[in-house]
Scaffold this active site. Structure first.
Site, PDB file in Angstrom:
ATOM      1  N   CYS A  36      40.834  16.362 -29.139  1.00  0.00           N
ATOM      2  CA  CYS A  36      40.812  16.974 -27.893  1.00  0.00           C
ATOM      3  C   CYS A  36      39.931  18.209 -28.320  1.00  0.00           C
ATOM      4  O   CYS A  36      38.717  18.685 -27.593  1.00  0.00           O
ATOM      5  CB  CYS A  36      40.766  16.200 -26.796  1.00  0.00           C
ATOM      6  SG  CYS A  36      40.598  15.183 -26.625  1.00  0.00           S
ATOM      7  N   HIS A 185      36.171  20.991 -22.852  1.00  0.00           N
ATOM      8  CA  HIS A 185      36.204  19.522 -23.365  1.00  0.00           C
ATOM      9  C   HIS A 185      36.244  18.648 -22.213  1.00  0.00           C
ATOM     10  O   HIS A 185      36.780  18.574 -21.814  1.00  0.00           O
ATOM     11  CB  HIS A 185      37.317  18.821 -23.893  1.00  0.00           C
ATOM     12  CG  HIS A 185      37.514  17.634 -24.444  1.00  0.00           C
ATOM     13  ND1 HIS A 185      37.445  16.908 -24.807  1.00  0.00           N
ATOM     14  CD2 HIS A 185      39.096  17.371 -23.680  1.00  0.00           C
ATOM     15  CE1 HIS A 185      37.970  15.868 -24.899  1.00  0.00           C
ATOM     16  NE2 HIS A 185      39.014  16.124 -24.472  1.00  0.00           N
ATOM     17  N   ASN A 215      34.811  10.240 -22.699  1.00  0.00           N
ATOM     18  CA  ASN A 215      36.041  11.558 -23.377  1.00  0.00           C
ATOM     19  C   ASN A 215      35.008  11.170 -24.487  1.00  0.00           C
ATOM     20  O   ASN A 215      36.024   9.715 -25.563  1.00  0.00           O
ATOM     21  CB  ASN A 215      36.860  11.330 -22.962  1.00  0.00           C
ATOM     22  CG  ASN A 215      38.200  12.667 -23.680  1.00  0.00           C
ATOM     23  OD1 ASN A 215      37.251  12.810 -24.981  1.00  0.00           O
ATOM     24  ND2 ASN A 215      39.142  12.876 -22.987  1.00  0.00           N
TER      25      ASN A 215
END
Length: 259
Positions: A36, A185, A215
């Site tokens: 990430c 993020h 995500n």
């Protein structure tokens, strides 16, 4: 090539892509195994290559298929992640509208067990015979799959991200009020909300794309940044903060300017 789900154990995805693109032998190709925070880390590596003169142009590719790493019955994690890829070109003559001013990095490996897959590496191989079942909270604790301490991650990153974003801005004689766009993020609504509250950022400066994509791991920031650009919202002189955070534990902050 930044990925934690490469096509093969070896060679690296960067080498495979090099061959498929038919690039010259002089072109360096490397993988970066980050998640990430990976795009911003890769952006920093690319900037260093260009600034040092080792390269004039660097193709930064991100791609993760985390759906392959999540236990199909683990409802605590399954709904969070999406699969995605992105690429960008970093060059010594920025003509695509954004200049990379600064990239800074942090790591705390002592807390790496808060987000991990224990099995599948050379030390502890994947256990094909392992059988696990969801607990009463629909969580599956399988060492063959992603194990995430969500509250532990939120607590840690809420304590360090606002501090380090302020630190980078201060080094450039700016504060959060002078930033036009914050691209964090896209971990989750809860994760972004915590940072926004701590820095007191107006909602119109915050990019949120996770509602559609989930995500996207290493691709979450470049996809969000691309959509911001596609909407024509990045103007010359605009100040942009990127912030990646996740596996490692690792986090990073980049300061960009629209040109």
């Amino acid at each position: 090539f930044c990925t934690q789900t490469p096509d093969q154990p070896l060679p690296s995805n960067a080498n495979l892509l090099h061959g498929r693109l038919g690039l010259r032998q002089k072109v360096l190709a490397i993988d970066l195994s980050h998640a990430c925070s990976g795009y911003v880390y890769a952006l920093g590596v690319a900037k260093s290559f260009v600034k040092s003169g080792a390269a004039r142009r660097v193709l930064v590719v991100t791609g993760d298929t985390y759906s392959r790493l999540v236990h199909p019955e683990d409802r605590s994690v399954r709904a969070i992640f999406g699969d995605g890829a992105a690429c960008c070109l970093v060059s010594d003559t920025p003509s695509l509208g954004i200049r990379v001013e600064d990239v800074q990095f942090w790591t705390d490996g002592s807390k790496s067990n808060r987000f991990q897959i224990a099995n599948g590496g050379a030390r502890t191989p994947f256990d094909a015979k392992l059988q696990v079942s969801p607990d009463r909270n629909a969580r599956v604790k399988s060492p063959n799959h992603i194990q995430m301490d969500g509250l532990g991650l939120l607590s840690f990153f809420n304590s360090v991200l606002p501090r380090d974003i302020k630190k980078v801005l201060s080094q450039h004689d700016r504060d959060s009020d002078e930033v036009d766009h914050f691209v964090f993020h896209q971990a989750s609504k809860m994760a972004i909300d915590g940072i926004v509250r701590a820095l007191k950022i107006p909602e119109n400066k915050v990019v949120r794309e996770f509602f559609e994509t989930g995500n996207l791991v290493s691709s979450s920031i470049p996809v969000a940044l691309a959509r911001l650009s596609e909407k024509g919202l990045i103007k010359p002189g605009d100040s942009i903060v990127l912030c990646g955070f996740g596996v490692g534990l690792s986090w990073c902050v980049a300061l960009l300017t629209g040109v």
